[in-house]
Design an enzyme around this catalytic site. Structure first.
Site, PDB file in Angstrom:
ATOM      1  N   ASN A   1      46.898  39.201  44.823  1.00  0.00           N
ATOM      2  CA  ASN A   1      46.633  38.595  46.117  1.00  0.00           C
ATOM      3  C   ASN A   1      45.206  38.559  46.640  1.00  0.00           C
ATOM      4  OD1 ASN A   1      49.517  38.151  46.794  1.00  0.00           O
ATOM      5  ND2 ASN A   1      49.586  40.370  46.715  1.00  0.00           N
ATOM      6  N   TYR A   2      44.347  39.384  46.120  1.00  0.00           N
ATOM      7  CA  TYR A   2      43.026  39.485  46.730  1.00  0.00           C
ATOM      8  C   TYR A   2      41.834  39.201  45.833  1.00  0.00           C
ATOM      9  CZ  TYR A   2      45.272  41.507  50.792  1.00  0.00           C
ATOM     10  OH  TYR A   2      46.035  41.686  51.912  1.00  0.00           O
ATOM     11  N   LEU A   3      42.030  39.277  44.557  1.00  0.00           N
ATOM     12  CA  LEU A   3      40.877  39.112  43.674  1.00  0.00           C
ATOM     13  C   LEU A   3      40.793  37.680  43.173  1.00  0.00           C
ATOM     14  CD1 LEU A   3      41.263  42.464  41.725  1.00  0.00           C
ATOM     15  CD2 LEU A   3      39.874  41.962  43.750  1.00  0.00           C
TER      16      LEU A   3
ATOM     17  N   SER B   1      37.345  40.703  46.731  1.00  0.00           N
ATOM     18  CA  SER B   1      36.746  39.931  45.646  1.00  0.00           C
ATOM     19  C   SER B   1      35.281  40.300  45.453  1.00  0.00           C
ATOM     20  CB  SER B   1      36.875  38.429  45.926  1.00  0.00           C
ATOM     21  OG  SER B   1      38.223  38.036  45.773  1.00  0.00           O
TER      22      SER B   1
END
Length: 904
Positions: free
Chosen positions: A862-864, A732
């Site tokens: 899933n990650y940002l 992120s």
DNA sequence: AAGTTGACTTGAGTGGAAGCTA
DNA sequence: TAGCTTCCACTCAAGTCAACTT
């Protein structure tokens, strides 16, 4: 195809037993991920895959032994790693070999000439670091300085790769050390963008399902029931804002199973009857699984100044204020803090695949047709339909299949050897069935779809605390052959049919228990456990110790809530990261070997976004490994693929190349190959060398460490901190930083391109790969042909232009016809236009090549932190629909109201 | 028809905590 | 009772396939 009848318990048990049978002793895989695509053969051939120069398996074996994999490995190829691939970071100027910045030196794979310098810098830093490493408390005002200090930067950002020497001052900051160094930065306010009231510009489509920022009224709300993604005004959401639990609370674990289980059958309620015999390696004292830490610099891009972060304190305040009011829109009211996830829960259970319908097509054995019972035929068909996949090139797959099939055939069956079987009649029948389906008119297809929908409708929804929510996977997995990834030792085993009797249902008390859809059967158990979110589960037939759960869909508020908490935790890390980096930097040279390993492992996780690397279960095998290296070396096969994460790295996975380069090569999750070369600080380099000394290739690099120890340590640094948080944080952080750095206005298309570049940077850091599409090379050559054509046209225009300038008539075209005479200006214009077209196609080719092995979607999902994207869209007047598709809009409903000035 | 996208599937991780054992 | 082992729950991940777009 399912075998309804077959597979009775016996079968299953037998199968299970097999697992324990002697395994083939082979070292698996080194290959990169294999692809399981059914197109196996084709795939392989044509694909170039990532060009990895060295196909060596992590183990050091030559990949040649695994032909299959080679192909598969297309993905695996190294190119992926930012470091390795030169293009990897177009954005970041990694190319320049800057003398390192605090982070490691440039992530380039090639040891830059500057390595020496870097090393020196490192030293310097290391000296510095210790001083401030003491405590890792969040700074009171993290935001301000944090921004500047590289500490906060995620790998990519931190790395100086791009730094020029002039930046040497930066370079001096070592990880962690930086604290002292630049903190002077005044808290910056977001740039002007933030202030832009774009909110207005940003509107979501009402149809987006869920959540548009402005909640569209949701249509279909049943009486009193609010539907999940579609916030309806009328709803009565049961989770009052007040209930919102803080992230911290959320993390509180709930008590284990509620006692409220109601065994439906006579069996014992609990599912956990079976015990695992294995244990982890951890405990084993003997071995020294040396796990060494590998350090590598991540592929850092040199983005170093992401200065636009708003002070975190402000952010927090805002958030808090907002929560209550948003509850309705985002419906993220968390459950109460005691671990309770819901108050009322209603659903209709799960839907089972239809029983197997025999087709009667006969396969051949020794050239002759064989009669098979429906059960036997079903399994034969499972195999036949995989004829064109890579799986059938694997001995392990075939053996496992044959072992299980033989149990169904019976001892004295005419079929004895797989090699004598010819499944093509069944394969061809299957192909023709597929073809028929394809040929159906769209009307017919539509009818079929509607029928299916009608059948499934009732299973698609659950009512959670009065809100209608979508169920994720309400279909029970059909029987089939297990398709393990990589060199999974169980690939090819029969995954038997799941019956109601295998399934435990979780539902609210006092509401009707879903009717068992198969007459005469019943659920294994019914529970009323409101501390968990699953609606049903069954034991995985391949690995009975594991479970398959039915959860709510990603768009549900329950999932949204935990998603939000995940990002909030990652965000919190920002306030601690500087201290954490100082601390681990100091510990690189600690006398305590445990501390040293923790420090180096944390560094790798932070810098390279490596996964934690849990021990695999099934300890027995691992215990054996520890006890006997020889045995261990021979017995690499366990009942899981041979993959590693940070804490489980083996000596052979990390090669130190003086003066300070670490070469990583291992198979990670899903057997995706991770290859990277990173310059690291000298203390890290030395520590790795020391961790490796006296060990063999297959020994653990970090022998004094496992994820629980590592996480326990991390928790001391920040509440709730675990290894995986670094991945979220760095992903992120990098996105935001890249967006800040690269966004310059321009057309919408330019902004979208910027976003994609930033997204790509993150995907590279996280090593999210995909297989090269079968048609990739064809597509490229097609584009090249287009360019050739345009170039020919261009040449012609040039000739015409020359003649036109001289006042001569144009030469006839290729078709022999006379051309219309154009003015030189007009011709020049055509030339310019053609050049633009060529440029565009060239760019298209470049992008295609760059992305052929990079999967952008995984990080987006899933990650940002979606709020980064939403805020950026608001600031730059980019419709959110350009960035998020319908399902992402629904999934991220909770993030849509974020202020344009939001910063991660 | 080729290419792209997105829903769906299901395997593979992470990590907390209960339970067991020395 | 500490520390390991196992259970459990949940997130993350890539592949597939069909629908949609160009």
């Amino acid at each position: 195809m399912t075998v309804e009848a077959f597979a009775k318990t016996n079968l299953m048990e037998d199968i299970d037993d097999d697992d324990d049978m002697p395994l083939v002793f082979k070292r698996s895989g080194t290959t990169s991920k294999q692809n399981q695509s059914n197109s196996s053969s084709h795939n392989q051939d044509g694909r170039s895959g990532r060009q990895v120069p060295d196909v060596r398996s992590p183990n050091g074996q030559s990949s040649s032994t695994h032909k299959v994999k080679t192909t598969a490995s297309s993905k695996a190829s190294p190119a992926v790693s930012p470091l390795t691939s030169p293009k990897a970071s177009p954005l970041s100027s990694r190319t320049s070999p800057a003398p390192n910045s605090r982070t490691s030196p440039a992530p380039n794979s090639r040891p830059s000439s500057s390595a020496g310098n870097q090393a020196k810098n490192v030293n310097q830093q290391s000296n510095i670091a210790p001083k401030e490493s003491k405590q890792v408390e969040p700074k009171s005002e993290p935001n301000d300085e944090a921004e500047d200090s590289e500490d906060d930067k995620p790998l990519s950002a931190r790395v100086p790769s791009g730094l020029s020497k002039s930046n040497s001052s930066h370079a001096n900051k070592v990880l962690g050390a930086s604290t002292s160094v630049q903190k002077s930065r005044p808290a910056k306010k977001e740039d002007s963008d933030d202030e832009i009231p774009l909110a207005s510009s940003f509107q979501m489509k009402s149809n987006a399902g869920a959540s548009t920022s402005k909640f569209s009224s949701s249509e279909e709300v049943k009486p009193k029931i609010r539907q999940n993604g579609l916030p309806s005004a009328t709803v009565l959401s049961k989770r009052p804002p007040g209930e919102v639990k803080s992230a911290a609370q959320a993390s509180v674990k709930k008590p284990r199973h509620s006692d409220a289980s109601t065994p439906v059958s006579s069996k014992q309620p609990s599912v956990k009857t079976e015990k695992k015999t294995e244990d982890d390696d951890d405990d084993v004292p003997l071995s020294q699984r040396i796990k060494k830490a590998v350090t590598s610099a991540s592929k850092v891009s040199s983005v170093k100044k992401a200065t636009k972060v708003v002070s975190s304190s402000m952010k927090k305040t805002k958030k808090k204020l907002k929560k209550p009011k948003y509850s309705k829109s985002s419906k993220l009211q968390p459950s109460s803090g005691d671990g309770q996830k819901w108050t009322t829960l209603e659903h209709n259970g799960v839907i089972f695949p239809p029983p197997y319908k025999p087709h009667g097509v006969k396969m051949l054995y020794k050239g002759k047709p064989v009669d098979l019972t429906p059960e036997q035929e079903e399994v034969a068909t499972m195999y036949a339909v995989m004829l064109d996949t890579e799986y059938l090139t694997k001995q392990q797959f075939k053996e496992n299949f044959m072992n299980d099939w033989r149990k169904i055939l019976g001892k004295n069956h005419v079929i004895q050897k797989l090699e004598e079987c010819d499944f093509t009649p069944i394969y061809e029948w299957h192909q023709s069935e597929k073809e028929k389906k394809k040929q159906m008119s769209s009307e017919e297809k539509k009818t079929l779809r509607e029928e299916k929908l009608k059948q499934e409708e009732k299973y698609m929804w659950a009512i959670v605390d009065g809100v209608k929510e979508k169920v994720g996977n309400f279909r029970v997995e059909p029987p089939g052959l297990f398709r393990g990834r990589g060199e999974h030792p169980k690939m090819g085993k029969l995954k038997r049919r799941i019956r109601p009797n295998d399934i435990t249902i979780n539902i609210g008390k006092g509401v009707p228990v879903p009717e068992c859809p198969i007459p005469g059967q019943r659920w294994k158990e019914v529970r009323h456990d409101n501390t968990v979110t699953w609606l049903a589960f069954w034991n995985d037939p391949i690995n009975p110790r594991e479970f398959k759960y039915v959860f709510l869909a990603a768009s549900s508020s329950l999932k949204g809530q935990s998603d939000k908490e995940k990002y909030e935790k990652a965000r919190r890390l920002k306030d601690y990261i500087e201290g954490i980096r100082s601390a681990y930097t100091k510990d690189f040279t600690s006398k305590d070997p445990v501390k040293r390993q923790i420090a180096v492992a944390t560094y790798l996780i932070d810098k390279l976004a490596l996964r934690a690397g849990n021990e695999k279960r099934h300890g027995m095998m691992q215990r054996l490994r520890k006890c006997s290296k020889l045995y261990f070396n021979a017995m690499q096969d366990d009942d899981e693929a041979d993959t590693v994460g940070c804490c489980t790295l083996k000596v052979e996975n990390v090669e130190p190349v003086p003066p300070n380069i670490l070469k990583f090569d291992f198979l990670g999750k899903d057997s995706i190959r991770y290859q990277n070369e990173v310059a690291v600080y000298e203390p890290v380099f030395k520590a790795i060398q020391q961790f490796r000394s006296g060990k063999k290739g297959g020994d653990d690099l970090f022998d004094k460490l496992d994820t629980s120890k590592l996480n326990a340590h991390l928790k001391e640094l920040m509440p709730g901190l675990t290894a995986k948080v670094f991945r979220t944080y760095n992903a992120s952080f990098t996105l935001e930083q890249q967006l800040t750095k690269l966004t310059q206005g321009g057309e919408l298309a330019d902004k979208v391109a910027v976003y994609n570049v930033a997204n790509k940077e993150v995907a590279i850091i996280c090593n999210h790969q995909r297989t090269v599409s079968k048609s990739h090379s064809v597509q490229i050559s097609r584009l090249n042909e287009k360019i050739d054509e345009l170039k020919a046209v261009l040449e012609e225009f040039k000739v015409d232009l020359a003649r036109a300038k001289k006042g001569k008539p144009l030469v006839n075209g290729a078709d022999g016809k006379a051309k219309r005479n154009l003015t030189p200006e007009a011709l020049q214009k055509k030339i310019d236009q053609t050049n633009v077209k060529i440029d565009n196609i060239e760019r298209q080719i470049e992008t295609k090549e760059e992305l052929k092995t990079v999967a952008l979607g995984t990080s987006k999902i899933n990650y940002l932190d979606p709020r980064i994207t939403v805020a950026w869209c608001k600031r730059h007047e980019v419709p959110i629909e350009k960035m998020f598709n319908k399902s992402l809009l629904a999934k991220f409903a909770w993030a849509m109201d974020v202020e344009p000035s939001f910063t991660f």
